[in-house]
Design an enzyme around this catalytic site. Structure first.
Site, PDB file in Angstrom:
ATOM      1  N   CYS B 108       0.832  -1.199   0.000  1.00 38.82           N
ATOM      2  CA  CYS B 108       0.000   0.000   0.000  1.00 38.82           C
ATOM      3  C   CYS B 108       0.869   1.252   0.000  1.00 38.82           C
ATOM      4  O   CYS B 108       0.669   2.175  -0.773  1.00 38.82           O
ATOM      5  CB  CYS B 108      -0.835   0.013   1.277  1.00 38.82           C
ATOM      6  SG  CYS B 108      -2.597  -0.038   0.969  1.00 38.82           S
ATOM      7  N   CYS B 171      10.462 -25.601  17.180  1.00 37.25           N
ATOM      8  CA  CYS B 171       9.439 -24.791  17.850  1.00 37.25           C
ATOM      9  C   CYS B 171       8.585 -25.739  18.690  1.00 37.25           C
ATOM     10  O   CYS B 171       8.214 -25.438  19.821  1.00 37.25           O
ATOM     11  CB  CYS B 171       8.527 -24.088  16.840  1.00 37.25           C
ATOM     12  SG  CYS B 171       9.302 -23.395  15.381  1.00 37.25           S
ATOM     13  N   CYS B 174       9.692 -26.957  22.348  1.00 37.21           N
ATOM     14  CA  CYS B 174       9.504 -25.965  23.417  1.00 37.21           C
ATOM     15  C   CYS B 174       8.040 -25.584  23.584  1.00 37.21           C
ATOM     16  O   CYS B 174       7.508 -25.607  24.682  1.00 37.21           O
ATOM     17  CB  CYS B 174      10.289 -24.687  23.118  1.00 37.21           C
ATOM     18  SG  CYS B 174      11.940 -24.712  23.810  1.00 37.21           S
ATOM     19  N   ARG B 212      10.182 -11.983  15.822  1.00 39.98           N
ATOM     20  CA  ARG B 212      10.179 -12.902  16.972  1.00 39.98           C
ATOM     21  C   ARG B 212      10.692 -14.284  16.554  1.00 39.98           C
ATOM     22  O   ARG B 212      11.433 -14.924  17.306  1.00 39.98           O
ATOM     23  CB  ARG B 212       8.766 -13.008  17.559  1.00 39.98           C
ATOM     24  CG  ARG B 212       8.730 -13.785  18.877  1.00 39.98           C
ATOM     25  CD  ARG B 212       9.510 -13.028  19.932  1.00 39.98           C
ATOM     26  NE  ARG B 212       9.745 -13.769  21.160  1.00 39.98           N
ATOM     27  CZ  ARG B 212      10.768 -14.593  21.377  1.00 39.98           C
ATOM     28  NH1 ARG B 212      11.650 -14.830  20.406  1.00 39.98           N
ATOM     29  NH2 ARG B 212      10.941 -15.195  22.531  1.00 39.98           N
ATOM     30  N   CYS B 216      14.016 -16.188  18.023  1.00 42.75           N
ATOM     31  CA  CYS B 216      14.002 -17.563  18.531  1.00 42.75           C
ATOM     32  C   CYS B 216      15.091 -18.384  17.838  1.00 42.75           C
ATOM     33  O   CYS B 216      15.813 -19.135  18.482  1.00 42.75           O
ATOM     34  CB  CYS B 216      12.651 -18.234  18.280  1.00 42.75           C
ATOM     35  SG  CYS B 216      11.565 -18.235  19.716  1.00 42.75           S
TER      36      CYS B 216
END
Lengths: 161, 255
Positions: B108, B171, B174, B212, B216
């Protein structure tokens, strides 16, 4: 977990969090030179021979076990120290570990738990660097701990009886 | 117990933990009481600074005399439909690509600006935070229907289950197997996405989902997937769909 238990845990554990060893840490760029990898052999759930024939130092091992950027065993394990805050609850307590198991078993545990328990969360501290999936560039060719560091940690664990 | 029996019993813990199926919980359930209080307090939540910055950028033209986001979407974004915001990332089946909220905003913005902000630029994260905040309390509602999307989700799930880096964790190990346990005094969450972009107390800055995931992977001493890679998009899509039904909390406060 029960609300009261959470409150007790929260009270016991500090805000301090080193987490697992951090990688994005700037000190990581100043890593020591890569050491040649020593192959090891397991028999009957044990690695009897010390890695590279090295001798461990329990005092150094204790520091490595609690260092958030090195062994960081306390991220997951309780250990009988008064001076560590915020132990993890993922693994069993390591209190008295040296009295429970033979050294060779403890070595295999630290070196490569997943070689016999593929579902484990515990990192392998001395795995063949060629078998590590997608290591960060700065860690390519490295083991999680050096052979000397692993032997130091084992030396320390064997003093916990 | 013999030493051998003890050694073998030690092997069981992971499989036992795995047997417990958990109910779906927002990261809010895993943070400390004072962090929760911080998130709930509109004066204390540091993420609201990003919302305010985003609101300002929304009304500011990046090209002199050019259009602003607000020209089309309303001064406070009131013409944006919260229910649609809650569906991101979306799959564009015509062009066979996943469009995250961030890439939608970039597309945009490119029409009304001379420059293109790089992925995860703080201004983009601020805009993303502002826009996502318009849908606060609306349940996440990512499309999971259709063969193409089901195939994407499956690939995302495979990435979720793969171990990475020197620390060699997935992932899944954990955030599914050990969620609720403590790592050095912090509870591991289920890795739900409904709070993102969120303010992270650890690094002391905003992180959207893309960032994020990178953080990680850094922690695992793994080479993160590039922020605009196919793998990253698949993980973002899968993780977001996994949070379907959880109310949007943006800006959440997380460790």
């Amino acid at each position: 977990m029960h609300q009261a238990q959470i409150a007790i845990f929260a009270a016991l554990l500090s805000l301090e969090f080193t987490g697992l060893a951090t990688a994005a840490d700037p000190a990581a760029s100043g890593l020591p030179p890569i050491e040649p990898y020593c192959h090891w052999e397991q028999t009957d759930l044990m690695i009897v021979e010390p890695l590279c024939g090295l001798k461990g130092d329990a005092k150094r091992g204790r520091a490595i076990a609690t260092d958030g950027n090195r062994g960081n065993c306390v991220a997951c394990h309780n250990m009988p120290f008064g001076d560590v805050e915020g132990y993890g609850t993922i693994g069993p307590s390591l209190a008295g570990i040296g009295g429970r198991y033979p050294e060779g078993y403890i070595r295999l545990r630290v070196v490569d738990t997943k070689s016999f328990n593929p579902a484990s969360i515990m990192p392998g501290y001395y795995r063949d660097p060629g078998k590590i999936h997608r290591p960060a560039k700065i860690f390519k060719g490295r083991t999680f701990l050096t052979a000397q560091e692993v032997e130091d940690v084992i030396g320390f664990l064997m003093t916990m009886k | 117990m013999s030493i051998k029996a003890l050694m073998i019993s030690g092997l069981l813990s992971a499989s036992l933990a795995q047997a417990v199926m958990a109910e779906q919980l927002s990261g809010y359930a895993f943070i400390k009481d004072d962090t929760r209080a911080m998130q709930d307090d509109d004066f204390a939540n540091p993420g609201l600074i990003a919302v305010a910055t985003g609101a300002e950028l929304f009304k500011t033209a990046s090209r002199s005399g050019g259009k602003t986001c607000a020209d089309c979407h309303g001064e406070a974004g009131e013409k944006l439909v919260p229910q649609r915001i809650a569906t991101y990332p979306v799959y564009d089946s015509d062009n066979k690509r996943i469009i995250s909220l961030q890439s939608r905003i970039t597309a945009c913005r490119t029409r009304v600006a001379d420059d293109t902000l790089p992925v995860n630029h703080p201004d983009l994260i601020a805009l993303e935070t502002f826009v996502r905040n318009r849908a606060r309390d609306v349940p996440v509602n990512v499309n999971t229907e259709g063969t193409e999307i089901k195939a994407l989700l499956k690939r995302g799930e495979e990435l979720y289950n793969t171990r990475y880096g020197l620390i060699d964790m997935s992932c899944h190990i954990c955030h599914t197997v050990y969620a609720g346990q403590y790592v050095r005094g912090q509870k591991i969450s289920q890795g739900q996405t409904n709070g993102f972009p969120a303010y992270r107390l650890g690094p002391g800055e905003m992180a959207n989902l893309n960032l994020r995931i990178t953080q990680c992977m850094d922690l695992m001493r793994a080479e993160p997937f590039p922020s605009d890679s196919e793998e990253m998009k698949l993980l973002e899509y899968y993780l977001s769909a996994r949070s379907n039904g959880l109310p949007i909390e943006t800006p959440a406060v997380r460790y």
